[in-house]
Design a protein around this motif. Structure first.
Motif, PDB file in Angstrom:
ATOM      1  N   ARG A 243       0.831  -1.204   0.000  1.00 35.86           N
ATOM      2  CA  ARG A 243       0.000   0.000   0.000  1.00 35.86           C
ATOM      3  C   ARG A 243       0.866   1.255   0.000  1.00 35.86           C
ATOM      4  O   ARG A 243       0.639   2.183  -0.787  1.00 35.86           O
ATOM      5  CB  ARG A 243      -0.920   0.002   1.212  1.00 35.86           C
ATOM      6  N   ALA A 244       1.862   1.286   0.885  1.00 37.02           N
ATOM      7  CA  ALA A 244       2.735   2.456   0.961  1.00 37.02           C
ATOM      8  C   ALA A 244       3.504   2.663  -0.334  1.00 37.02           C
ATOM      9  O   ALA A 244       3.669   3.790  -0.803  1.00 37.02           O
ATOM     10  CB  ALA A 244       3.708   2.301   2.138  1.00 37.02           C
ATOM     11  N   ALA A 245       3.960   1.570  -0.929  1.00 30.94           N
ATOM     12  CA  ALA A 245       4.745   1.671  -2.154  1.00 30.94           C
ATOM     13  C   ALA A 245       3.895   2.162  -3.319  1.00 30.94           C
ATOM     14  O   ALA A 245       4.341   2.987  -4.132  1.00 30.94           O
ATOM     15  CB  ALA A 245       5.366   0.316  -2.482  1.00 30.94           C
ATOM     16  N   ARG A 246       2.674   1.689  -3.407  1.00 27.68           N
ATOM     17  CA  ARG A 246       1.788   2.146  -4.486  1.00 27.68           C
ATOM     18  C   ARG A 246       1.472   3.630  -4.332  1.00 27.68           C
ATOM     19  O   ARG A 246       1.371   4.369  -5.323  1.00 27.68           O
ATOM     20  CB  ARG A 246       0.496   1.328  -4.499  1.00 27.68           C
ATOM     21  N   GLU A 247       1.310   4.100  -3.088  1.00 28.08           N
ATOM     22  CA  GLU A 247       1.088   5.524  -2.858  1.00 28.08           C
ATOM     23  C   GLU A 247       2.299   6.332  -3.331  1.00 28.08           C
ATOM     24  O   GLU A 247       2.146   7.405  -3.941  1.00 28.08           O
ATOM     25  CB  GLU A 247       0.838   5.786  -1.372  1.00 28.08           C
TER      26      GLU A 247
ATOM     27  N   VAL B  58       2.267   9.281  -6.246  1.00 29.52           N
ATOM     28  CA  VAL B  58       2.770  10.632  -6.004  1.00 29.52           C
ATOM     29  C   VAL B  58       3.841  10.987  -7.034  1.00 29.52           C
ATOM     30  O   VAL B  58       3.853  12.093  -7.595  1.00 29.52           O
ATOM     31  CB  VAL B  58       3.334  10.751  -4.573  1.00 29.52           C
ATOM     32  N   LEU B  59       4.734  10.049  -7.309  1.00 29.84           N
ATOM     33  CA  LEU B  59       5.792  10.298  -8.280  1.00 29.84           C
ATOM     34  C   LEU B  59       5.225  10.483  -9.683  1.00 29.84           C
ATOM     35  O   LEU B  59       5.696  11.326 -10.450  1.00 29.84           O
ATOM     36  CB  LEU B  59       6.796   9.139  -8.267  1.00 29.84           C
TER      37      LEU B  59
ATOM     38  N   ALA C 260       5.425  -2.395 -12.782  1.00 32.45           N
ATOM     39  CA  ALA C 260       4.007  -2.685 -13.026  1.00 32.45           C
ATOM     40  C   ALA C 260       3.121  -1.540 -12.550  1.00 32.45           C
ATOM     41  O   ALA C 260       2.175  -1.131 -13.247  1.00 32.45           O
ATOM     42  CB  ALA C 260       3.618  -3.981 -12.326  1.00 32.45           C
ATOM     43  N   TRP C 261       3.408  -0.982 -11.369  1.00 40.49           N
ATOM     44  CA  TRP C 261       2.556   0.082 -10.829  1.00 40.49           C
ATOM     45  C   TRP C 261       2.746   1.379 -11.600  1.00 40.49           C
ATOM     46  O   TRP C 261       1.799   2.147 -11.752  1.00 40.49           O
ATOM     47  CB  TRP C 261       2.848   0.269  -9.338  1.00 40.49           C
ATOM     48  N   TRP C 262       3.943   1.645 -12.079  1.00 35.11           N
ATOM     49  CA  TRP C 262       4.163   2.838 -12.894  1.00 35.11           C
ATOM     50  C   TRP C 262       3.337   2.761 -14.175  1.00 35.11           C
ATOM     51  O   TRP C 262       2.751   3.748 -14.619  1.00 35.11           O
ATOM     52  CB  TRP C 262       5.641   2.978 -13.213  1.00 35.11           C
TER      53      TRP C 262
ATOM     54  N   VAL D  10      -2.474   8.044 -10.058  1.00 38.71           N
ATOM     55  CA  VAL D  10      -1.914   9.311  -9.613  1.00 38.71           C
ATOM     56  C   VAL D  10      -2.578   9.726  -8.300  1.00 38.71           C
ATOM     57  O   VAL D  10      -3.726   9.371  -8.020  1.00 38.71           O
ATOM     58  CB  VAL D  10      -2.094  10.424 -10.664  1.00 38.71           C
ATOM     59  N   ARG D  11      -1.820  10.488  -7.494  1.00 36.04           N
ATOM     60  CA  ARG D  11      -2.363  10.978  -6.229  1.00 36.04           C
ATOM     61  C   ARG D  11      -1.622  12.238  -5.827  1.00 36.04           C
ATOM     62  O   ARG D  11      -0.400  12.308  -5.921  1.00 36.04           O
ATOM     63  CB  ARG D  11      -2.211   9.919  -5.126  1.00 36.04           C
ATOM     64  N   GLY D  12      -2.376  13.210  -5.377  1.00 32.52           N
ATOM     65  CA  GLY D  12      -1.784  14.426  -4.851  1.00 32.52           C
ATOM     66  C   GLY D  12      -1.653  14.360  -3.337  1.00 32.52           C
ATOM     67  O   GLY D  12      -1.999  13.354  -2.712  1.00 32.52           O
ATOM     68  N   PRO D  13      -1.131  15.419  -2.706  1.00 38.75           N
ATOM     69  CA  PRO D  13      -0.982  15.437  -1.247  1.00 38.75           C
ATOM     70  C   PRO D  13      -2.330  15.273  -0.552  1.00 38.75           C
ATOM     71  O   PRO D  13      -3.339  15.808  -0.991  1.00 38.75           O
ATOM     72  CB  PRO D  13      -0.384  16.824  -0.968  1.00 38.75           C
ATOM     73  N   ARG D  14      -2.319  14.538   0.534  1.00 41.74           N
ATOM     74  CA  ARG D  14      -3.528  14.357   1.336  1.00 41.74           C
ATOM     75  C   ARG D  14      -3.142  13.882   2.732  1.00 41.74           C
ATOM     76  O   ARG D  14      -1.998  13.529   2.994  1.00 41.74           O
ATOM     77  CB  ARG D  14      -4.476  13.352   0.688  1.00 41.74           C
TER      78      ARG D  14
END
Length: 296
Positions: A180-184, A188-189, A218-220, A225-229
């Motif tokens: 989960r942390a890695a996908r986040e 973000v990147l 694979a995830w790239w 995509v995700r912005g700050p939260r």
């Protein structure tokens, strides 16, 4: 998938449209099964074109990067048709604007103001650090080193949270839920790659991780995509055990490309007590605490 060494923004708009089209279940938007075999999951190009009220040829040209002229109403229509979340919609507009950009400029070298470092050093009860937009660790306090890793022991190019998350086994083991942390991190990147497609350091980071880690690759390619939260993360720490912390993120007004990140725990919680113990332990004189941190 972006090829290693290829700028993230090569055809970011087309790649993103394809990825989001493939990820959308036709049944979710009420499309009936017409009996035709779907060669790939998700929406067909003609279905996206119909929903967005544009021609199929226009969708094809967008996805293949053969046109870069996209009006705001068309982008809104595409975002609505693909049912994009707010972060995804913002990213769509970002990469579309990037395709129309004129002069490409490299981001300036990041420096932390002495006053900001002084603020970090004065936050004795809160682990905190300053990050660049691509998650480079630019400055940190003693609490952040005790909680995460001894950043001072790392070469400067390796002080990047995303790189550590994927390539440093000790840092990776801190996460209670690493996937989960890695996908986040990847999301973000990917968002930052859309904003700054000409950032050579970011391009090099993506290329390295794409080659060295299959999960990142694979995830790239999924174009999430995700912005700050507001975030909550659970760590399995070698000194204090399992702690759940809130990750607070603040923009730095004098340096728009930087953010201050602080780790806190709910008042009176076991995590707060554990964090308080860690910070007291890290403040002990001598080499005891520093040697332990370098094993993370």
């Amino acid at each position: 998938m972006d090829k290693p060494g290829t700028p993230p923004g090569g055809n970011e708009l087309g790649d993103f449209l394809r990825a989001r089209r493939a990820a959308l279940d036709p049944r979710r938007i009420g499309l009936l099964d017409d009996g035709r075999l779907r060669r790939v999951p998700g929406l067909r190009r003609e279905e996206l074109a119909q929903l967005a009220h544009v021609s199929i040829d226009y969708v094809v040209r967008l996805e293949q990067g053969r046109t870069r002229r996209v009006s705001r109403p068309v982008l809104d229509a595409l975002a609505d048709a693909l049912q994009l979340a707010p972060d995804e919609r913002a990213y769509l507009f970002t990469v579309a604007d990037v395709t129309q950009a004129g002069i490409a400029r490299q981001p300036a070298k990041q420096c932390v103001d002495p006053q900001l470092q002084q603020l970090l050093d004065g936050m004795h009860d809160i682990p905190a650090m300053v990050l660049s937009r691509r998650m480079d660790v630019l400055a940190w306090n003693r609490g952040a080193a005790a909680l995460l890793t001894d950043f001072a022991a790392l070469p400067a190019p390796e002080r990047n949270l995303i790189r550590l998350t994927f390539l440093d086994d000790a840092y990776r083991s801190l996460y209670a839920d690493w996937p989960r942390a890695a996908r986040e991190c990847v999301a973000v990147l990917r968002m930052e790659a859309g904003r700054n497609p000409n950032d050579r350091a970011l391009t090099d980071l993506v290329a390295e991780l794409t080659v060295r880690d299959p999960d990142f690759r694979a995830w790239w390619a999924s174009h999430q995509v995700r912005g700050p939260r507001q975030l909550t993360k659970t760590y399995r720490h070698p000194v204090i055990g399992t702690v759940t912390l809130d990750v607070q993120q603040f923009g730095v007004d004098t340096q728009p490309d930087q953010q201050l990140v602080a780790y806190t725990a709910p008042p009176g919680s076991p995590s707060q007590e554990a964090l308080r113990f860690l910070l007291q332990w890290a403040a002990q004189p001598g080499d005891h605490a520093m040697n332990q941190r370098r094993r993370y």
